[in-house]
Design an enzyme around this catalytic site. Structure first.
Site, PDB file in Angstrom:
ATOM      1  N   LEU A  61       0.819  -1.221   0.000  1.00 27.94           N
ATOM      2  CA  LEU A  61       0.000   0.000   0.000  1.00 27.94           C
ATOM      3  C   LEU A  61       0.852   1.270   0.000  1.00 27.94           C
ATOM      4  O   LEU A  61       0.316   2.363  -0.213  1.00 27.94           O
ATOM      5  CB  LEU A  61      -0.949  -0.011   1.201  1.00 27.94           C
ATOM      6  CG  LEU A  61      -2.085  -1.032   1.059  1.00 27.94           C
ATOM      7  CD1 LEU A  61      -2.496  -1.591   2.417  1.00 27.94           C
ATOM      8  CD2 LEU A  61      -3.272  -0.401   0.346  1.00 27.94           C
ATOM      9  N   SER A 137      -4.256   5.317  16.264  1.00 23.36           N
ATOM     10  CA  SER A 137      -3.482   4.825  17.416  1.00 23.36           C
ATOM     11  C   SER A 137      -3.503   5.856  18.524  1.00 23.36           C
ATOM     12  O   SER A 137      -3.502   7.060  18.264  1.00 23.36           O
ATOM     13  CB  SER A 137      -2.029   4.575  17.021  1.00 23.36           C
ATOM     14  OG  SER A 137      -1.244   4.383  18.183  1.00 23.36           O
ATOM     15  N   GLN A 144       5.067   8.885  21.927  1.00 24.05           N
ATOM     16  CA  GLN A 144       5.727   7.663  22.401  1.00 24.05           C
ATOM     17  C   GLN A 144       7.227   7.874  22.521  1.00 24.05           C
ATOM     18  O   GLN A 144       7.890   7.281  23.350  1.00 24.05           O
ATOM     19  CB  GLN A 144       5.442   6.501  21.432  1.00 24.05           C
ATOM     20  CG  GLN A 144       6.037   5.179  21.882  1.00 24.05           C
ATOM     21  CD  GLN A 144       5.686   4.054  20.927  1.00 24.05           C
ATOM     22  OE1 GLN A 144       4.544   3.628  20.868  1.00 24.05           O
ATOM     23  NE2 GLN A 144       6.659   3.580  20.194  1.00 24.05           N
ATOM     24  N   TYR A 150       5.222   7.775  12.523  1.00 22.31           N
ATOM     25  CA  TYR A 150       3.990   7.077  12.922  1.00 22.31           C
ATOM     26  C   TYR A 150       3.065   8.039  13.676  1.00 22.31           C
ATOM     27  O   TYR A 150       1.858   8.092  13.405  1.00 22.31           O
ATOM     28  CB  TYR A 150       4.392   5.894  13.801  1.00 22.31           C
ATOM     29  CG  TYR A 150       3.268   4.983  14.242  1.00 22.31           C
ATOM     30  CD1 TYR A 150       2.632   4.132  13.345  1.00 22.31           C
ATOM     31  CD2 TYR A 150       2.874   4.929  15.584  1.00 22.31           C
ATOM     32  CE1 TYR A 150       1.624   3.257  13.765  1.00 22.31           C
ATOM     33  CE2 TYR A 150       1.881   4.062  16.010  1.00 22.31           C
ATOM     34  CZ  TYR A 150       1.254   3.227  15.098  1.00 22.31           C
ATOM     35  OH  TYR A 150       0.263   2.360  15.517  1.00 22.31           O
ATOM     36  N   LYS A 154      -0.663   9.159  12.492  1.00 24.08           N
ATOM     37  CA  LYS A 154      -1.868   8.868  13.271  1.00 24.08           C
ATOM     38  C   LYS A 154      -2.590  10.162  13.672  1.00 24.08           C
ATOM     39  O   LYS A 154      -3.825  10.190  13.755  1.00 24.08           O
ATOM     40  CB  LYS A 154      -1.524   8.008  14.487  1.00 24.08           C
ATOM     41  CG  LYS A 154      -1.020   6.608  14.117  1.00 24.08           C
ATOM     42  CD  LYS A 154      -2.002   5.800  13.262  1.00 24.08           C
ATOM     43  CE  LYS A 154      -1.604   4.343  13.083  1.00 24.08           C
ATOM     44  NZ  LYS A 154      -2.513   3.591  12.217  1.00 24.08           N
ATOM     45  N   THR A 185      -1.650  -8.451  18.888  1.00 26.14           N
ATOM     46  CA  THR A 185      -1.618  -8.811  17.465  1.00 26.14           C
ATOM     47  C   THR A 185      -0.210  -9.320  17.121  1.00 26.14           C
ATOM     48  O   THR A 185       0.726  -9.150  17.909  1.00 26.14           O
ATOM     49  CB  THR A 185      -1.896  -7.576  16.570  1.00 26.14           C
ATOM     50  OG1 THR A 185      -0.813  -6.643  16.746  1.00 26.14           O
ATOM     51  CG2 THR A 185      -3.215  -6.912  16.896  1.00 26.14           C
TER      52      THR A 185
HETATM   53  P1  NAP Z   1      -0.236  -6.424  12.134  1.00 26.42           P
HETATM   54  O1  NAP Z   1      -0.532  -7.506  13.107  1.00 26.42           O
HETATM   55  O2  NAP Z   1       1.171  -6.218  11.688  1.00 26.42           O
HETATM   56  O3  NAP Z   1      -1.144  -6.602  10.838  1.00 26.42           O
HETATM   57  C1  NAP Z   1      -1.091  -5.626   9.837  1.00 26.42           C
HETATM   58  C2  NAP Z   1      -1.439  -6.220   8.494  1.00 26.42           C
HETATM   59  O4  NAP Z   1      -1.337  -5.149   7.521  1.00 26.42           O
HETATM   60  C3  NAP Z   1      -0.443  -7.293   8.042  1.00 26.42           C
HETATM   61  O5  NAP Z   1      -1.135  -8.252   7.291  1.00 26.42           O
HETATM   62  C4  NAP Z   1       0.533  -6.500   7.162  1.00 26.42           C
HETATM   63  O6  NAP Z   1       1.173  -7.268   6.173  1.00 26.42           O
HETATM   64  C5  NAP Z   1      -0.413  -5.510   6.496  1.00 26.42           C
HETATM   65  N1  NAP Z   1       0.305  -4.324   6.035  1.00 26.42           N
HETATM   66  C6  NAP Z   1       0.965  -3.430   6.804  1.00 26.42           C
HETATM   67  N2  NAP Z   1       1.517  -2.476   6.022  1.00 26.42           N
HETATM   68  C7  NAP Z   1       1.193  -2.791   4.743  1.00 26.42           C
HETATM   69  C8  NAP Z   1       1.477  -2.213   3.484  1.00 26.42           C
HETATM   70  N3  NAP Z   1       2.231  -1.105   3.368  1.00 26.42           N
HETATM   71  N4  NAP Z   1       0.968  -2.784   2.376  1.00 26.42           N
HETATM   72  C9  NAP Z   1       0.222  -3.909   2.456  1.00 26.42           C
HETATM   73  N5  NAP Z   1      -0.070  -4.516   3.615  1.00 26.42           N
HETATM   74  C10 NAP Z   1       0.418  -3.974   4.757  1.00 26.42           C
HETATM   75  O7  NAP Z   1      -0.746  -4.994  12.721  1.00 26.42           O
HETATM   76  P2  NAP Z   1      -1.918  -4.638  13.779  1.00 26.42           P
HETATM   77  O8  NAP Z   1      -1.339  -4.618  15.133  1.00 26.42           O
HETATM   78  O9  NAP Z   1      -3.109  -5.448  13.510  1.00 26.42           O
HETATM   79  O10 NAP Z   1      -2.179  -3.100  13.378  1.00 26.42           O
HETATM   80  C11 NAP Z   1      -3.238  -2.712  12.540  1.00 26.42           C
HETATM   81  C12 NAP Z   1      -3.473  -1.219  12.726  1.00 26.42           C
HETATM   82  O11 NAP Z   1      -3.733  -0.928  14.085  1.00 26.42           O
HETATM   83  C13 NAP Z   1      -2.285  -0.354  12.304  1.00 26.42           C
HETATM   84  O12 NAP Z   1      -2.744   0.811  11.650  1.00 26.42           O
HETATM   85  C14 NAP Z   1      -1.654   0.010  13.640  1.00 26.42           C
HETATM   86  O13 NAP Z   1      -0.976   1.241  13.583  1.00 26.42           O
HETATM   87  C15 NAP Z   1      -2.883   0.099  14.516  1.00 26.42           C
HETATM   88  N6  NAP Z   1      -2.560  -0.033  15.945  1.00 26.42           N
HETATM   89  C16 NAP Z   1      -2.309  -1.251  16.508  1.00 26.42           C
HETATM   90  C17 NAP Z   1      -2.016  -1.323  17.866  1.00 26.42           C
HETATM   91  C18 NAP Z   1      -1.800  -2.625  18.572  1.00 26.42           C
HETATM   92  O14 NAP Z   1      -1.711  -2.618  19.803  1.00 26.42           O
HETATM   93  N7  NAP Z   1      -1.712  -3.717  17.892  1.00 26.42           N
HETATM   94  C19 NAP Z   1      -1.955  -0.153  18.638  1.00 26.42           C
HETATM   95  C20 NAP Z   1      -2.206   1.051  18.029  1.00 26.42           C
HETATM   96  C21 NAP Z   1      -2.506   1.108  16.684  1.00 26.42           C
HETATM   97  P3  NAP Z   1       2.540  -8.096   6.519  1.00 26.42           P
HETATM   98  O15 NAP Z   1       2.068  -9.300   7.246  1.00 26.42           O
HETATM   99  O16 NAP Z   1       3.121  -8.387   5.192  1.00 26.42           O
HETATM  100  O17 NAP Z   1       3.387  -7.184   7.342  1.00 26.42           O
END
Ligand code: NAP
Length: 267
Positions: A61, A137, A144, A150, A154, A185
């Protein structure tokens, strides 16, 4: 409650893992047709009974072309777009010392595709009187340290949520944001795995989360995102909603184990 999602067409970015996978799975369960735009396919999707309602579009993306192609392929397969969930992102640790080029690349990973997806999908969302959900986020409010790209992304996502809610309201399109703080995650697991004692690090973070001293689950995040995406939330727009067990906003005293730990100033 019937969320009214039967046969609605939803695009979810980053739907192969973590929060995005949770959102894709719940949308499919609710009867929606789902397009997952991600770098790699999900291990668990589609199940045979879901395959006629699921499309995987592979791409990075960070490239605008992926966003344009994802919208085009969605229309070719499902003809409409009712819902856009912008979710893909990564806390990539691009701080002040990293320099302007790295900062721009972080915006590409975390922000620019949110705009590009909304840009390419906007006319179709208007035709459907649909909705956008942006995953943000807590870092946009708390900071942070060491993650300028990042944090800026956000922060901008919150601003765009309000901006698009205003711009798209006349067309009946709703725009909301869901903000995680500490959701368990693969991304989070990877971050903790780099620490000297991942188990202790996880426990230390959990102690800071007021509600039940535990990480938010993917399912809890997905439930809010899917509700906001659905016609069941038909008069909710421009909202920035934290699904975080109170982590971001509640009095920090409530995660101190005893008043003695906190001293006399428990006011
Ligand atoms: P994750 O477990 O890494 O899953 C993200 C998914 O998005 C993965 O499948 C990843 O592909 C895909 N992806 C990321 N960047 C991409 C790109 N440039 N092009 C295509 N695919 C892409 O992440 P998550 O923790 O679920 O996070 C999802 C969202 O929540 C993000 O926006 C993150 O900033 C936000 N968030 C999460 C947390 C938390 O505690 N987990 C906290 C605050 C915010 P790959 O597997 O190939 O990497």
């Amino acid at each position: 409650m019937d969320l009214g999602l039967q046969n609605k067409v939803a695009i979810v970015t980053g739907g192969s893992k973590g929060i995005g996978l949770g959102i894709v799975s719940l949308l499919l369960k609710e009867g929606a047709k789902v397009v997952n735009v991600s770098r790699s396919p999900a291990d668990v999707l589609p199940t045979p009974e879901m395959s006629d309602k699921y499309l995987f579009v592979q791409g990075d993306l960070s490239t605008t072309e992926t966003c344009r192609m994802a919208v085009q392929q969605t229309l070719q397969r499902f003809h409409f777009i009712d819902i856009l969930v912008n979710n893909a992102g990564v806390n990539d640790g691009v701080g002040l010392s990293a320099g302007p080029d790295a900062f721009q690349q972080s915006l590409q990973r975390n922000l620019l595709h949110y705009y590009a997806m909304a840009h390419y999908a906007a006319d179709f969302l208007k035709q459907a009187r649909g909705s956008i959900v942006n995953i943000g986020s807590k870092v946009c409010e708390t900071g942070q340290g060491g993650t300028s790209g990042y944090a800026a992304s956000k922060g901008a996502i919150n601003a765009l949520t309000r901006e698009w809610a205003v711009e798209l309201a006349p067309a009946g399109v709703r725009v909301n944001a869901v903000l995680p703080a500490e959701t368990w995650t693969p991304l989070y697991e990877r971050c903790l795995a780099e620490m000297p004692d991942p188990v202790a690090a996880r426990a230390a973070i959990e102690r800071l989360i007021p509600l039940e001293r535990r990480f938010t689950t993917i399912e809890e995040l997905a439930a809010m995102a899917v509700f906001l995406a659905s016609p069941a939330s038909s008069h909710t727009t421009g909202q920035i909603i934290f699904v975080d067990g109170g982590y971001t906003h509640l009095d920090r005293k409530c995660t101190v184990d005893t008043v003695a730990d906190f001293g006399a100033a428990a006011t």
